[in-house]
Write an enzyme that holds these catalytic residues in place. Structure first.
Site, mmCIF file in Angstrom:
data_model
loop_
_atom_site.group_PDB
_atom_site.id
_atom_site.type_symbol
_atom_site.label_atom_id
_atom_site.label_comp_id
_atom_site.label_asym_id
_atom_site.label_seq_id
_atom_site.Cartn_x
_atom_site.Cartn_y
_atom_site.Cartn_z
ATOM 1 N N ASN A 108 0.853 -1.187 0.000
ATOM 2 C CA ASN A 108 0.000 0.000 0.000
ATOM 3 C C ASN A 108 0.887 1.233 0.000
ATOM 4 O O ASN A 108 2.029 1.172 0.433
ATOM 5 C CB ASN A 108 -0.868 -0.023 1.272
ATOM 6 C CG ASN A 108 -1.818 1.157 1.349
ATOM 7 O OD1 ASN A 108 -2.406 1.560 0.337
ATOM 8 N ND2 ASN A 108 -1.975 1.727 2.535
ATOM 9 N N HIS A 110 0.720 5.115 1.550
ATOM 10 C CA HIS A 110 -0.056 5.914 2.488
ATOM 11 C C HIS A 110 0.617 7.281 2.625
ATOM 12 O O HIS A 110 1.836 7.355 2.842
ATOM 13 C CB HIS A 110 -0.122 5.210 3.848
ATOM 14 C CG HIS A 110 -0.853 6.016 4.868
ATOM 15 N ND1 HIS A 110 -2.222 6.154 4.865
ATOM 16 C CD2 HIS A 110 -0.396 6.766 5.898
ATOM 17 C CE1 HIS A 110 -2.581 6.947 5.863
ATOM 18 N NE2 HIS A 110 -1.488 7.323 6.496
ATOM 19 N N SER A 137 4.658 6.845 2.488
ATOM 20 C CA SER A 137 5.311 5.566 2.788
ATOM 21 C C SER A 137 4.693 4.454 1.950
ATOM 22 O O SER A 137 3.477 4.364 1.816
ATOM 23 C CB SER A 137 5.093 5.169 4.261
ATOM 24 O OG SER A 137 5.428 6.206 5.143
ATOM 25 N N ASP A 146 -2.739 0.731 8.049
ATOM 26 C CA ASP A 146 -1.542 1.532 7.771
ATOM 27 C C ASP A 146 -0.350 1.115 8.634
ATOM 28 O O ASP A 146 0.431 1.966 9.100
ATOM 29 C CB ASP A 146 -1.843 3.040 7.942
ATOM 30 C CG ASP A 146 -2.928 3.507 6.992
ATOM 31 O OD1 ASP A 146 -3.004 2.970 5.866
ATOM 32 O OD2 ASP A 146 -3.713 4.388 7.371
#
Ligand code: GAR
Length: 221
Positions: A108, A110, A137, A146
């Protein structure tokens, strides 16, 4: 070109992140083989179509539970036989079964310097906290929102004139360079994850992963 380069992208919205990934594909070793959205009206689906990449939307509102929706989503993702599943503005909490199924191959991006400012509205949170820097990040996904080992970060200095909007614009420019590079380094095996520790070219990295300053984000290869 590596053999383990098949990438599936999940998104929910405008897809500027997907666009950056697609635009830089020829420079890197990954191949986007499918794009899936949980929102039928996501503009990212059109971007995929324009680039000649297969796409599919599954409307999460039509499923009675998160678990059932995720199971269906997994079926479609797995049909592409991906080596890496890339969340690019996919704004939906994932079920445990989903996260477990793709453990070690789900990433992911973020918009914060994790572990700071998890969740939404990170730009305003960074301003409210009086932070001197902000950024983005790339991390492997774990069950906790997260969280998960950080692969790469890019940071910028917050200036007195920054607003949530200017910060978002500046961070997005960085994201659009950072994410394609992170995807490339993972599929090519330069980045590896073992026992929650990220290594680059077999050298362990710290908790912030590989860190790129704003000044070199566009030029660094
Ligand atoms: C990106 O800025 C990404 O960091 C953020 O959503 C945006 C997607 O933009 N992701 C998250 O906040 C995940 N927690 P896009 O729809 O234009 O690609």
């Amino acid at each position: 070109m590596t053999d383990n380069n098949r990438v599936v992208v999940l998104l929910s919205g405008s897809g500027t992140t997907l666009q950056a990934i697609l635009d830089q594909q020829s420079q890197y070793s990954y191949e986007v083989v499918g794009v899936l959205s949980n929102r039928p009206d996501a503009f990212g689906l059109e971007r995929a179509g324009k680039a000649g990449v297969e796409s599919l939307s599954l409307d999460h509102k039509l499923y009675p539970s998160r678990e059932l929706f995720d199971l269906e989503l997994m079926k479609h993702i797995d049909a592409y036989k991906p080596d890496l599943v890339v969340l690019a503005g996919y704004m939906r909490i994932l079920s445990s079964a989903f996260v477990e199924h793709y453990q070690g191959k789900l990433i992911n991006i973020h918009p914060s310097l994790l572990p700071k400012h998890k969740g939404l509205n990170t730009y305003q949170s960074a301003l409210d906290a009086g932070d001197s820097e902000h950024g983005t990040s790339v991390h492997f996904v774990t069950e906790e929102l997260d969280s998960g080992s950080v692969v790469m970060q890019a940071a910028l200095e917050i200036t007195p004139s920054d607003t949530a909007q200017t910060l978002e614009q500046r961070v997005k420019v960085m994201e659009h360079h950072l994410y394609p590079k992170a995807i490339d380094w993972i599929v090519s095996g330069r980045i590896a994850l073992q026992d929650d520790v990220i290594s680059l070219d077999k050298k362990p990295l710290g908790p912030q992963g590989y860190r790129i300053p704003e000044t070199s984000i566009v030029t660094e290869k």
